[in-house]
Design an enzyme around this catalytic site. Structure first.
Site, PDB file in Angstrom:
ATOM      1  N   LYS A  43     -13.843   0.835  -3.709  1.00  0.00           N
ATOM      2  CA  LYS A  43     -14.813   1.170  -2.646  1.00  0.00           C
ATOM      3  C   LYS A  43     -16.016   1.890  -3.241  1.00  0.00           C
ATOM      4  CE  LYS A  43     -11.745   1.638   1.331  1.00  0.00           C
ATOM      5  NZ  LYS A  43     -11.091   2.591   2.215  1.00  0.00           N
ATOM      6  N   HIS A  77       7.619 -27.034  -0.850  1.00  0.00           N
ATOM      7  CA  HIS A  77       7.023 -28.155  -1.582  1.00  0.00           C
ATOM      8  C   HIS A  77       5.939 -27.708  -2.547  1.00  0.00           C
ATOM      9  CE1 HIS A  77       9.082 -31.252   0.859  1.00  0.00           C
ATOM     10  NE2 HIS A  77       9.161 -30.236   1.686  1.00  0.00           N
ATOM     11  N   GLU A  81       0.824  -1.203   0.000  1.00  0.00           N
ATOM     12  CA  GLU A  81       0.000   0.000   0.000  1.00  0.00           C
ATOM     13  C   GLU A  81       0.867   1.265   0.000  1.00  0.00           C
ATOM     14  OE1 GLU A  81      -4.463  -0.139   1.750  1.00  0.00           O
ATOM     15  OE2 GLU A  81      -2.923   0.194   3.242  1.00  0.00           O
TER      16      GLU A  81
HETATM   17  O1  PA5 Z   1      -3.283   1.398   5.947  1.00  0.00           O
HETATM   18  C1  PA5 Z   1      -4.375   1.870   5.678  1.00  0.00           C
HETATM   19  O2  PA5 Z   1      -4.584   3.103   5.685  1.00  0.00           O
HETATM   20  C2  PA5 Z   1      -5.552   0.987   5.348  1.00  0.00           C
HETATM   21  O3  PA5 Z   1      -5.191  -0.334   5.203  1.00  0.00           O
HETATM   22  C3  PA5 Z   1      -6.603   1.091   6.453  1.00  0.00           C
HETATM   23  O4  PA5 Z   1      -6.048   0.702   7.671  1.00  0.00           O
HETATM   24  C4  PA5 Z   1      -7.841   0.223   6.148  1.00  0.00           C
HETATM   25  O5  PA5 Z   1      -8.365   0.547   4.899  1.00  0.00           O
HETATM   26  C5  PA5 Z   1      -8.907   0.427   7.217  1.00  0.00           C
HETATM   27  O6  PA5 Z   1      -9.296   1.773   7.276  1.00  0.00           O
HETATM   28  P1  PA5 Z   1      -9.967   2.367   8.555  1.00  0.00           P
HETATM   29  O7  PA5 Z   1      -9.013   2.272   9.680  1.00  0.00           O
HETATM   30  O8  PA5 Z   1     -10.283   3.788   8.193  1.00  0.00           O
HETATM   31  O9  PA5 Z   1     -11.203   1.571   8.797  1.00  0.00           O
END
Ligand code: PA5
Length: 410
Positions: free
Chosen positions: A400, A291, A270
């Protein structure tokens, strides 16, 4: 520092690594300067004094005293780190931490409901934005279960929330109902939040020493730690990527590190996967995956480099009886594991694969805090070296939006 980083098998010229150290130090200085958005995590471990740690451990003790199960509802950075740490360290007796709100499986939820039936529970709703679909739909389900079981007042007492303390759906609801709310600082993003209440509260409920974790991380939280050769891992990743090694495979010889692999995948994926750039992070568990993927690793398309994460002293060991097949008889499982590690390293290096080795003496709270902070820093610097913003995730919005469109039509 409890981490030992070995780069001699990276197949890079030392001069090439040295040539990028100045640039890496500039990126580091930017991270410590506080000029960049979402870099609150850089100095955050230093802000935990005894009172702040005590507030979390007291809440954890209160939860442990009254609950069989503590159900954490969160997804991505809001659960992955806590699950990784709780899986990694030997389990304490008492309250068990369970996770939900990270999938849309009715079967998973039904099985969880069966597990907690007739038992004492509390929930922990974790969401920075306070509106994530997975988390908030699970919250609705577990809130209803608790209301039926405990009534309104006690449900609020058994609901712990971690979010930004400013208006969002979760914060507004939790404030109105009088739930306990822990603040997730505005300048810390989800995947860099393990060492905040997001990770620390569930980890403390699991009986793990969060003070030791934070002190471990705080010991690394200075520019000096990463001076000289301290960012060579971040540089190595970028140099290998420039040579076409667009996949990094994190490899573990301990099944309890599986979720740490998931956390690393999220952290790097990310943070770096944007603007048409990024190193695709993969994780493999050995010896199981030798394996299944061993053939590819040895002779397949050479598009990857490998990062081994190994632990010198395992939490436990078992002797193989003398009656077992020779030559295994009379050895221990850990001795065989060490032979597997050495054998895999030799074979993969001989095949021409660049390998980075990271060793830790043992898995304990201090080392775990250090591993988390060290990888966060290397990831942030690596992202900056590649020219991306390692702290945003604009691409996540696309699916989303589409998904919400379908949900609204239901
Ligand atoms: O690292 C990030 O920003 C994302 O992976 C969020 O943690 C994830 O989308 C969850 O979002 P939120 O904490 O707003 O529910």
């Amino acid at each position: 520092m409890n981490l030992n980083i070995e780069l001699k098998n990276s197949r890079l010229e030392q001069a090439a690594v040295e040539a990028r150290r100045g640039e890496a130090q500039q990126a580091l200085a930017k991270l410590f300067s506080g000029q960049l958005d979402f870099t609150g995590w850089v100095k955050d471990p230093l802000r935990y004094d005894e009172a702040k740690i005590k507030a979390l451990t007291d809440t954890a003790a209160e939860i442990r005293a009254k609950c069989d199960y503590f159900i954490v509802l969160g997804v991505g950075g809001s659960f992955m780190g806590a699950k990784a740490v709780i899986d990694m360290l030997p389990e304490e007796d008492g309250t068990k931490v369970l996770f939900a709100g990270y999938n849309f499986s009715g079967r998973y939820l039904k099985e969880l409901m069966k597990t907690i039936e007739g038992r004492e529970i509390a929930i922990c709703v974790i969401s920075k934005s306070g509106s994530t679909t997975e988390t908030l739909s699970a919250y609705g389900i577990f809130k209803e279960i608790m209301l039926e079981k405990y009534g309104k007042e006690e449900t609020a007492k058994r609901t712990y929330v971690v979010t930004e303390t400013r208006s969002n759906y979760l914060f507004d609801q939790a404030s109105e109902e009088g739930c306990t709310i822990f603040d997730l600082a505005v300048d810390i993003g989800g995947r860099y939040s393990v060492l905040t209440p997001v990770g620390l509260l569930p980890i403390a409920v699991a009986g793990i020493d969060i003070g030791a974790m934070l002190r471990g991380a705080a010991a690394l939280a200075s520019q000096e730690t990463f001076a000289g050769t301290g960012l060579d891992y971040a540089i190595t990743r970028q140099l290998l990527s420039g040579q076409g090694k667009k996949t990094e495979i994190f490899e573990f010889f301990d099944p309890y590190l599986a979720y740490f692999g998931e956390w690393l995948k999220q952290l790097f994926g990310e943070s770096e996967g944007k603007d048409g750039k990024g190193i695709f992070p993969v994780s493999l568990m050995f010896s199981r995956d030798l394996h299944s993927m061993g053939q590819f690793l040895q002779q397949g398309t050479p598009l990857f480099f490998e990062t081994f994460l190994t632990v010198d002293e395992p939490a436990d060991d078992v002797a193989i009886p003398d009656t077992a097949m020779p030559p295994f008889a009379g050895k221990t499982i850990q001795q065989i594991n060490e032979c597997a590690e050495k054998g895999v390293l030799d074979a993969h290096v001989a095949a021409g694969t660049p390998v980075v080795s990271i060793r830790v003496p043992r898995l304990d709270a201090t080392t775990t805090g250090q591993l988390i902070y060290w990888f966060e820093m290397q990831c942030a610097v690596s992202g900056l070296l590649s020219g991306v913003d390692p702290f945003n995730q604009p691409g996540v919005e696309a699916y989303k939006k589409e998904m919400r469109g379908y949900i609204n039509k239901l």
